[in-house]
Design a protein around this motif. Structure first.
Motif, PDB file in Angstrom:
ATOM      1  N   PRO A  46       1.098   2.351  15.139  1.00  0.00           N
ATOM      2  CA  PRO A  46       0.404   1.263  13.932  1.00  0.00           C
ATOM      3  C   PRO A  46      -0.522   0.090  14.247  1.00  0.00           C
ATOM      4  CG  PRO A  46       2.426   1.760  12.757  1.00  0.00           C
ATOM      5  CD  PRO A  46       2.618   1.644  14.747  1.00  0.00           C
ATOM      6  N   CYS A  47       0.169  -0.510  15.485  1.00  0.00           N
ATOM      7  CA  CYS A  47      -0.157  -1.720  15.484  1.00  0.00           C
ATOM      8  C   CYS A  47      -1.881  -1.517  17.021  1.00  0.00           C
ATOM      9  CB  CYS A  47       0.384  -3.065  16.558  1.00  0.00           C
ATOM     10  SG  CYS A  47       1.722  -3.625  16.633  1.00  0.00           S
ATOM     11  N   PHE A  48      -1.383  -0.673  17.238  1.00  0.00           N
ATOM     12  CA  PHE A  48      -3.223  -0.308  18.290  1.00  0.00           C
ATOM     13  C   PHE A  48      -3.775   0.764  17.399  1.00  0.00           C
ATOM     14  CE2 PHE A  48      -5.080   2.152  21.437  1.00  0.00           C
ATOM     15  CZ  PHE A  48      -5.348   1.351  22.217  1.00  0.00           C
ATOM     16  N   MET A  49      -3.789   0.652  16.422  1.00  0.00           N
ATOM     17  CA  MET A  49      -4.069   1.852  14.794  1.00  0.00           C
ATOM     18  C   MET A  49      -5.126   0.663  14.840  1.00  0.00           C
ATOM     19  SD  MET A  49      -3.922   4.843  13.097  1.00  0.00           S
ATOM     20  CE  MET A  49      -2.782   3.995  11.752  1.00  0.00           C
ATOM     21  N   ILE A 106      -1.342  -4.384  23.311  1.00  0.00           N
ATOM     22  CA  ILE A 106      -1.598  -4.943  21.290  1.00  0.00           C
ATOM     23  C   ILE A 106      -1.861  -5.860  22.243  1.00  0.00           C
ATOM     24  CG2 ILE A 106      -0.116  -4.914  19.603  1.00  0.00           C
ATOM     25  CD1 ILE A 106       1.294  -2.470  20.271  1.00  0.00           C
ATOM     26  N   GLY A 107      -2.975  -7.277  21.363  1.00  0.00           N
ATOM     27  CA  GLY A 107      -2.682  -8.791  20.907  1.00  0.00           C
ATOM     28  C   GLY A 107      -3.454  -8.951  21.751  1.00  0.00           C
ATOM     29  N   MET A 108      -4.558  -8.236  22.948  1.00  0.00           N
ATOM     30  CA  MET A 108      -5.247  -8.454  23.686  1.00  0.00           C
ATOM     31  C   MET A 108      -6.742  -8.318  23.003  1.00  0.00           C
ATOM     32  SD  MET A 108      -3.800  -7.042  27.112  1.00  0.00           S
ATOM     33  CE  MET A 108      -2.108  -6.818  27.477  1.00  0.00           C
ATOM     34  N   LEU A 109      -6.902  -7.567  22.089  1.00  0.00           N
ATOM     35  CA  LEU A 109      -8.207  -7.287  21.677  1.00  0.00           C
ATOM     36  C   LEU A 109      -9.138  -6.074  22.520  1.00  0.00           C
ATOM     37  CD1 LEU A 109      -9.056 -10.422  19.631  1.00  0.00           C
ATOM     38  CD2 LEU A 109      -7.975  -8.680  18.731  1.00  0.00           C
ATOM     39  N   CYS A 110      -8.437  -5.858  23.507  1.00  0.00           N
ATOM     40  CA  CYS A 110      -9.472  -4.820  24.025  1.00  0.00           C
ATOM     41  C   CYS A 110      -9.505  -3.328  23.244  1.00  0.00           C
ATOM     42  CB  CYS A 110      -8.023  -4.256  25.926  1.00  0.00           C
ATOM     43  SG  CYS A 110      -8.901  -5.795  27.205  1.00  0.00           S
ATOM     44  N   ALA A 111      -8.244  -2.923  22.634  1.00  0.00           N
ATOM     45  CA  ALA A 111      -8.296  -2.480  22.180  1.00  0.00           C
ATOM     46  C   ALA A 111      -9.686  -2.061  20.428  1.00  0.00           C
ATOM     47  CB  ALA A 111      -6.742  -1.825  21.140  1.00  0.00           C
ATOM     48  N   PHE A 112      -9.502  -3.864  20.242  1.00  0.00           N
ATOM     49  CA  PHE A 112     -10.557  -3.486  19.602  1.00  0.00           C
ATOM     50  C   PHE A 112     -12.151  -3.688  19.998  1.00  0.00           C
ATOM     51  CE2 PHE A 112     -14.206  -5.992  18.034  1.00  0.00           C
ATOM     52  CZ  PHE A 112     -13.632  -7.214  16.803  1.00  0.00           C
ATOM     53  N   VAL A 113     -11.840  -3.555  21.622  1.00  0.00           N
ATOM     54  CA  VAL A 113     -13.218  -3.230  22.522  1.00  0.00           C
ATOM     55  C   VAL A 113     -13.932  -1.754  22.038  1.00  0.00           C
ATOM     56  CG1 VAL A 113     -15.242  -3.680  24.140  1.00  0.00           C
ATOM     57  CG2 VAL A 113     -13.162  -5.531  23.590  1.00  0.00           C
ATOM     58  N   TYR A 114     -12.828  -1.282  22.447  1.00  0.00           N
ATOM     59  CA  TYR A 114     -13.275   0.295  21.953  1.00  0.00           C
ATOM     60  C   TYR A 114     -13.015   0.826  20.766  1.00  0.00           C
ATOM     61  CZ  TYR A 114     -11.472   0.688  27.401  1.00  0.00           C
ATOM     62  OH  TYR A 114     -11.623   0.902  29.068  1.00  0.00           O
ATOM     63  N   GLY A 115     -12.262   0.962  19.581  1.00  0.00           N
ATOM     64  CA  GLY A 115     -12.481   0.640  19.296  1.00  0.00           C
ATOM     65  C   GLY A 115     -14.277   0.643  18.160  1.00  0.00           C
TER      66      GLY A 115
END
Length: 286
Positions: free
Chosen positions: A55-58, A230-239
């Motif tokens: 959920p957090c990654f999503m 989680i919390g690094m905002l790298c997933a934000f970049v990929y999103g």
């Protein structure tokens, strides 16, 4: 297909999985397991990976896709709108966090890894006991040779990033991630054929539920945040690279599952070998 740089959806997914998979899986996970009760920690980790990690990654992927910008700072400000809100500071905190982690993981540990490759193939550490391994790590990690390895690690990382998304990041991940998986499987099989390894395998896979404490649960939660990213905002970049028709739950679940598989595989590789060589599972990072 994901747009803006990646040549294919497979390349995008492999690159996103490669972002999550790293020293948090292959180095940190085994010694956290060793310090947290073996199989008991593994059960807690697997449960939290699904209930907390996915959920957090999503959420991060969703924020990135909504912002449609690869900069977490600009993206969080964009999502906050004209209103001044402390939530926009999350972008800044994410950049600071990833800078600190990369300064350690991709430079210092990269130098250590290069040095240990040389030490392994030269047979330098053959026959060492637990105390010898620890002493060697302590002597090497602050040495001038280690610093040279750190510089080489930085240069290789810069070359990969400067080549761009398709030629650099995507192509490197497509080759190195499957290669790493094959190498780990081979080493895990070999590790479990060593004399005395079966005791370590049982300790790793058989949970002692009396070992589950708040400290173990907290350790599992922190390990998931570090390992998955989680919390690094790298997933934000990929999103921000994701198209509107991409299934976010599926993408998040796939990434977390791949990350968890590598972590568990690392334990299957390291823990039995520790028992085979008479090293305590709680011996720590060295």
């Amino acid at each position: 297909m994901e747009k803006r740089g990646f040549s294919s959806r497979i390349g995008f997914m492999v690159s996103m999985a490669a972002f999550s998979i790293g020293i948090g899986n292959m180095w940190k996970f085994p010694y956290v397991v060793g310090n947290s009760g073996g199989g008991a920690f593994l059960i807690v980790y697997l449960a939290l990976a699904l209930l907390f990690g996915v959920p957090c990654f999503m959420i991060e992927l969703t924020l990135g896709r909504s912002a449609k910008t690869a900069s977490p700072i600009i993206g969080m400000r964009k999502l906050a709108g004209k209103k001044k809100t402390p939530w926009s500071a999350i972008g800044v905190l994410g950049i600071i966090g990833i800078f600190c982690i990369c300064s350690f993981a991709h430079t210092i540990v990269g130098g250590w890894t290069g040095g240990y490759i040389v030490k392994t193939f030269s047979g330098f550490m053959y026959g060492m006991d637990s105390a010898g391994f620890g002493a060697e790590f302590g002597a090497f990690c602050g040495s001038n040779i280690s610093l040279i390895g750190n510089v080489v690690s930085c240069i290789l990382l810069w070359l990969c990033l400067s080549a761009g998304v398709k030629v650099g990041v995507e192509k490197v991940c497509k080759v190195l991630l499957p290669a790493m998986l094959v190498i780990m499987v081979v080493l895990a099989v070999y590790s479990n054929t060593l004399p005395g390894a079966s005791e370590g395998l049982i300790w790793y896979l058989k949970p002692d539920f009396s070992m589950i404490t708040l400290d173990v649960i907290a350790a599992a939660g922190m390990q998931i945040c570090f390992s998955v990213g989680i919390g690094m905002l790298c997933a934000f970049v990929y999103g921000s690279y994701m198209s509107e028709d991409t299934n976010l739950p599926s993408a998040a679940l796939t990434t977390v599952i791949l990350d968890t598989i590598i972590a568990v595989l690392s334990g299957l590789l390291i823990i039995p070998a520790l028992f085979a060589f008479g090293i305590a599972p709680a011996a720590g990072p060295s």
